[in-house]
Design an enzyme around this catalytic site. Structure first.
Site, PDB file in Angstrom:
ATOM      1  N   VAL A 270      28.701  43.782  46.184  1.00 34.75           N
ATOM      2  CA  VAL A 270      27.565  44.181  45.354  1.00 34.75           C
ATOM      3  C   VAL A 270      27.663  43.486  43.995  1.00 34.75           C
ATOM      4  O   VAL A 270      28.701  42.953  43.632  1.00 34.75           O
ATOM      5  CB  VAL A 270      27.512  45.714  45.156  1.00 34.75           C
ATOM      6  N   GLY A 271      26.562  43.503  43.239  1.00 34.40           N
ATOM      7  CA  GLY A 271      26.610  42.967  41.880  1.00 34.40           C
ATOM      8  C   GLY A 271      25.833  41.676  41.739  1.00 34.40           C
ATOM      9  O   GLY A 271      25.298  41.125  42.711  1.00 34.40           O
ATOM     10  N   ASN A 272      25.783  41.212  40.502  1.00 35.98           N
ATOM     11  CA  ASN A 272      24.911  40.088  40.182  1.00 35.98           C
ATOM     12  C   ASN A 272      25.399  38.762  40.751  1.00 35.98           C
ATOM     13  O   ASN A 272      24.606  37.924  41.152  1.00 35.98           O
ATOM     14  CB  ASN A 272      24.760  39.985  38.664  1.00 35.98           C
ATOM     15  N   GLU A 294      28.395  45.116  54.370  1.00 32.73           N
ATOM     16  CA  GLU A 294      28.427  46.553  54.122  1.00 32.73           C
ATOM     17  C   GLU A 294      27.091  47.045  53.574  1.00 32.73           C
ATOM     18  O   GLU A 294      26.587  48.077  53.971  1.00 32.73           O
ATOM     19  CB  GLU A 294      29.543  46.787  53.114  1.00 32.73           C
ATOM     20  N   ILE A 364      38.192  42.446  39.201  1.00 34.09           N
ATOM     21  CA  ILE A 364      38.409  42.680  37.775  1.00 34.09           C
ATOM     22  C   ILE A 364      39.300  41.569  37.225  1.00 34.09           C
ATOM     23  O   ILE A 364      38.992  40.959  36.217  1.00 34.09           O
ATOM     24  CB  ILE A 364      38.999  44.083  37.548  1.00 34.09           C
ATOM     25  N   GLY A 388      34.712  48.648  50.264  1.00 36.14           N
ATOM     26  CA  GLY A 388      34.986  47.956  51.522  1.00 36.14           C
ATOM     27  C   GLY A 388      35.676  46.628  51.319  1.00 36.14           C
ATOM     28  O   GLY A 388      35.881  45.885  52.282  1.00 36.14           O
ATOM     29  N   LYS A 408      34.619  41.345  28.143  1.00 33.95           N
ATOM     30  CA  LYS A 408      34.555  41.921  26.787  1.00 33.95           C
ATOM     31  C   LYS A 408      34.508  40.828  25.713  1.00 33.95           C
ATOM     32  O   LYS A 408      35.365  40.751  24.815  1.00 33.95           O
ATOM     33  CB  LYS A 408      35.731  42.879  26.531  1.00 33.95           C
TER      34      LYS A 408
HETATM   35  O1  0RQ Z   1      32.202  46.643  32.220  1.00 32.85           O
HETATM   36  O2  0RQ Z   1      29.822  47.113  32.032  1.00 32.85           O
HETATM   37  O3  0RQ Z   1      31.499  48.281  30.582  1.00 32.85           O
HETATM   38  O4  0RQ Z   1      31.032  45.841  30.247  1.00 32.85           O
HETATM   39  O5  0RQ Z   1      33.968  45.639  34.469  1.00 32.85           O
HETATM   40  O6  0RQ Z   1      32.086  43.813  35.419  1.00 32.85           O
HETATM   41  O7  0RQ Z   1      31.547  41.391  35.385  1.00 32.85           O
HETATM   42  O8  0RQ Z   1      29.653  43.109  35.470  1.00 32.85           O
HETATM   43  O9  0RQ Z   1      31.177  42.627  37.443  1.00 32.85           O
HETATM   44  O10 0RQ Z   1      29.541  44.422  38.301  1.00 32.85           O
HETATM   45  O11 0RQ Z   1      30.479  42.531  39.741  1.00 32.85           O
HETATM   46  O12 0RQ Z   1      31.917  44.434  38.997  1.00 32.85           O
HETATM   47  C1  0RQ Z   1      35.318  44.438  40.426  1.00 32.85           C
HETATM   48  C2  0RQ Z   1      34.166  46.229  39.163  1.00 32.85           C
HETATM   49  C3  0RQ Z   1      33.178  43.922  39.309  1.00 32.85           C
HETATM   50  C4  0RQ Z   1      33.163  45.382  41.340  1.00 32.85           C
HETATM   51  C5  0RQ Z   1      33.966  45.014  40.053  1.00 32.85           C
HETATM   52  C6  0RQ Z   1      34.407  45.126  33.220  1.00 32.85           C
HETATM   53  C7  0RQ Z   1      33.167  44.461  32.643  1.00 32.85           C
HETATM   54  C8  0RQ Z   1      32.102  45.484  33.050  1.00 32.85           C
HETATM   55  C9  0RQ Z   1      31.864  45.181  35.559  1.00 32.85           C
HETATM   56  P1  0RQ Z   1      31.037  47.002  31.187  1.00 32.85           P
HETATM   57  P2  0RQ Z   1      31.025  42.710  35.864  1.00 32.85           P
HETATM   58  P3  0RQ Z   1      30.649  43.509  38.655  1.00 32.85           P
HETATM   59  C10 0RQ Z   1      31.521  45.916  48.802  1.00 32.85           C
HETATM   60  C11 0RQ Z   1      32.635  45.367  47.973  1.00 32.85           C
HETATM   61  C12 0RQ Z   1      35.362  46.789  44.143  1.00 32.85           C
HETATM   62  C13 0RQ Z   1      34.573  47.200  45.357  1.00 32.85           C
HETATM   63  C14 0RQ Z   1      34.078  46.043  46.168  1.00 32.85           C
HETATM   64  C15 0RQ Z   1      33.867  46.411  42.202  1.00 32.85           C
HETATM   65  C16 0RQ Z   1      32.567  45.918  34.419  1.00 32.85           C
HETATM   66  O13 0RQ Z   1      32.948  44.220  42.097  1.00 32.85           O
HETATM   67  O14 0RQ Z   1      33.775  47.597  41.963  1.00 32.85           O
HETATM   68  O15 0RQ Z   1      34.430  44.886  45.987  1.00 32.85           O
HETATM   69  N1  0RQ Z   1      34.623  45.942  43.253  1.00 32.85           N
HETATM   70  N2  0RQ Z   1      33.232  46.344  47.124  1.00 32.85           N
HETATM   71  O16 0RQ Z   1      33.281  44.290  31.259  1.00 32.85           O
HETATM   72  C17 0RQ Z   1      38.600  44.961  31.874  1.00 32.85           C
HETATM   73  C18 0RQ Z   1      38.772  42.976  33.107  1.00 32.85           C
HETATM   74  C19 0RQ Z   1      37.404  43.123  33.462  1.00 32.85           C
HETATM   75  C20 0RQ Z   1      36.720  44.243  32.984  1.00 32.85           C
HETATM   76  C21 0RQ Z   1      35.375  43.036  34.210  1.00 32.85           C
HETATM   77  N3  0RQ Z   1      39.495  41.943  33.540  1.00 32.85           N
HETATM   78  N4  0RQ Z   1      39.321  43.930  32.332  1.00 32.85           N
HETATM   79  N5  0RQ Z   1      37.298  45.166  32.191  1.00 32.85           N
HETATM   80  N6  0RQ Z   1      35.465  44.140  33.463  1.00 32.85           N
HETATM   81  N7  0RQ Z   1      36.548  42.391  34.226  1.00 32.85           N
HETATM   82  C22 0RQ Z   1      30.654  46.983  48.154  1.00 32.85           C
HETATM   83  C23 0RQ Z   1      31.219  48.390  48.279  1.00 32.85           C
HETATM   84  O17 0RQ Z   1      32.330  48.582  48.583  1.00 32.85           O
HETATM   85  C24 0RQ Z   1      30.342  49.520  48.049  1.00 32.85           C
END
Ligand code: 0RQ
Length: 504
Positions: A270-272, A294, A364, A388, A408
């Site tokens: 998911v995500g952008n 998924e 992350i 997933g 950040k």
């Molecule tokens: O936080 O919104 O407070 O600024 O994490 O980061 O870059 O917008 O990325 O929305 O794609 O999420 C891994 C969380 C990435 C997601 C993760 C902070 C960043 C921001 C989100 P703010 P982005 P995304 C099938 C697959 C696990 C489940 C999965 C996830 C927020 O992809 O949940 O993969 N994955 N499922 O600022 C501290 C770092 C950071 C950080 C980003 N290094 N340290 N904060 N952020 N990098 C779908 C399902 O399973 C349902």
């Protein structure tokens, strides 16, 4: 609405959400429908949260244990967490209010692979499930229940729970009937479980409906609220760059003969960035692609519309409001190309491995040796959960992880000496991509990987710092296989906590 509940026994159980919530005892274990903002009950959780607040005002410590498919929506996780009503929660979540409760220690959270939960519940690791609270698009005359916009854990919750509450949602299209594939044989516990008979993402192996024991139904609630998904952000330059590197990688794999020109079935997180990859595929020359994934997001619907994607298998929708309306208006057509399955089937390692699914998920952070953290911030704080990503990553033919190289405003490097938590080990990760470039880690030893990850993926602001660490680690380590300086390996994270930046 009478047309949506064609069975008299179910009709006789129609009541308000408040009356249904009054049935729940403190400490109940409830299996809720809901997966990435779709197909979750809309009114019951809000009514239960109101009841919890009232009881608490009278001095009753009222909490429930909440099981879902994955993340839900403000009406479910947000309301119940806001009422301090969740004692225990599993699996994936992404609600900001619930996240705070998990991180301030007031809610226990168990982060389980989505394909594992059904088995673990059946074995009784979580105790007995008291209630299943499920959303349906209709109840047929014979009492079978037609799913709505997600399947998730519903088959398991309906089977295992002692009592069932059903929300029949008139906002969901009746034409969803026929889109779902509810496979029951997978509930046969090992060692007697048969092989999963899926050899192509389009295979249908189960039923269109849930078959339930009608005597367990204690309440039916009529609702008409929409699924609550957020629109995607417009594609930014970094996401487009990351998508571009991934598509170049696909081209390279086709040239090398490891993929054919239709690619292998795709899984997209998911995500952008995931959406940008799908948008890139729309512009590409690839035709007749398939998806075994998924969630179905906007980009996947565009690919289906264009004819480039012939079929998509998933467990839920994760659509923007505009695309959710479009799905509802054209559900009968989409049901020919989309299959929604229980999450222990959509994410099943056996099918993923057999079909050679290509996995692509957000992260992350990654470390120089290729370990990936998808869930934790600075060692202790939970973000969302593994979802997933583990189901797909370990079993895929190629497992790709994507992220901007910093977070950040540049204060955090997404490439670090050692990840602060490991979700995906170096053994499972094939490719890491940031807007700086792509590191193909296949066939490399840890020290070879480190050079590539730093060179290709780290942000220029952190490259020298990472090279310094790598050099120092090789000097002081007690072995040269995966050299670490244990006094410094997590110092980047503690520096961020102390100074607000990882920069030296
Ligand atoms: O936080 O919104 O407070 O600024 O994490 O980061 O870059 O917008 O990325 O929305 O794609 O999420 C891994 C969380 C990435 C997601 C993760 C902070 C960043 C921001 C989100 P703010 P982005 P995304 C099938 C697959 C696990 C489940 C999965 C996830 C927020 O992809 O949940 O993969 N994955 N499922 O600022 C501290 C770092 C950071 C950080 C980003 N290094 N340290 N904060 N952020 N990098 C779908 C399902 O399973 C349902």
């Amino acid at each position: 609405m009478a047309g949506r509940i064609a069975n008299e026994q179910f009709r006789s159980k129609v009541m308000s959400a408040a009356d249904a919530a009054a049935l729940i005892e403190p400490g109940s274990k409830i299996g809720f429908a809901g997966f990435t903002g779709s197909g979750y009950p809309k009114e019951f959780p809000v009514a239960l949260a109101a009841r919890i607040k009232e009881e608490r005002a009278k001095g009753v410590d009222f909490r429930v244990d909440s099981f879902t498919g994955a993340s839900t929506a403000p009406e479910l996780d947000g309301e119940l967490a806001g009422a301090d009503g969740i004692g225990f929660r599993t699996p994936y979540q992404s609600d900001p209010v619930l996240r705070n409760k998990i991180n301030d220690g007031s809610t226990y959270y168990s982060d389980i692979h989505l394909s594992h939960l059904a088995n673990q519940l059946a074995y009784g690791f979580f105790g007995d499930l008291d209630y299943a609270v499920i959303e349906a698009s209709q109840v047929l005359a014979d009492g079978s229940v037609v799913p709505s916009s997600s399947v998730g854990m519903n088959r398991t919750y309906l089977t295992l729970a002692k009592k069932i509450i059903i929300e029949v949602n008139a906002w969901q299209s009746e034409d969803l009937y026929g889109m779902h594939d509810i496979y029951y044989d997978i509930a046969t516990l090992p060692p007697n479980r048969p092989p999963l008979p899926i050899t192509h993402p389009g295979d249908r192996i189960g039923d269109k409906v849930y078959t339930i024991d009608p005597s367990k139904v204690v309440a039916v609630i009529e609702t008409e609220g929409p699924d609550r998904n957020s629109p995607f952000k417009p594609l930014d330059e970094d996401s487009k760059k990351i998508a571009g590197y991934l598509l170049d990688f696909f081209d390279q794999e086709v040239k090398a003969g490891r993929l054919n020109e239709h690619l292998n079935p795709l899984q997209s997180g998911v995500g952008n960035i995931a959406n940008a990859v799908l948008a890139g595929l729309l512009e590409s020359d690839y035709e007749n692609m398939t998806s075994y994934t998924e969630v179905i997001q906007d980009g996947m619907v565009d690919l289906l519309d264009s004819g480039k994607l012939t079929v998509a298998s998933a467990t839920a929708f994760s659509l923007s409001p505009t695309y959710a309306e479009k799905m509802n208006d054209n559900a009968a057509e989409y049901a020919k190309k989309i299959i929604l399955r229980p999450q222990d089937v959509s994410n099943h390692p056996e099918a993923i491995r057999r079909m050679g699914v290509i996995a692509c998920n957000g992260m992350i952070e990654a470390d120089i040796y290729g370990n990936v953290n998808s869930t934790h911030v600075m060692g202790s704080r939970m973000m969302n959960g593994i979802g997933g990503s583990g189901d797909f990553t370990r079993n895929a033919i190629f497992s790709c992880f994507v992220s901007p190289s910093t977070a950040k405003g540049g204060a955090i490097s997404a490439i670090v000496p050692m990840v602060n938590h490991v979700d995906h080990t170096e053994h499972d990760v094939s490719v890491i991509i940031t807007e700086q470039g792509l590191a193909d880690l296949r066939g490399l030893a840890p020290r070879q990987r480190a050079k590539k990850v730093i060179e290709n993926c780290a942000h220029p602001d952190y490259k020298d710092q990472l090279l310094d660490y790598f050099e120092q680690a090789q000097k002081v380590a007690n072995g040269q296989h995966t050299p670490h300086d244990l006094t410094k390996s997590l110092s980047w994270h503690s520096k961020f906590l102390a100074d607000g930046t990882m920069k030296a």
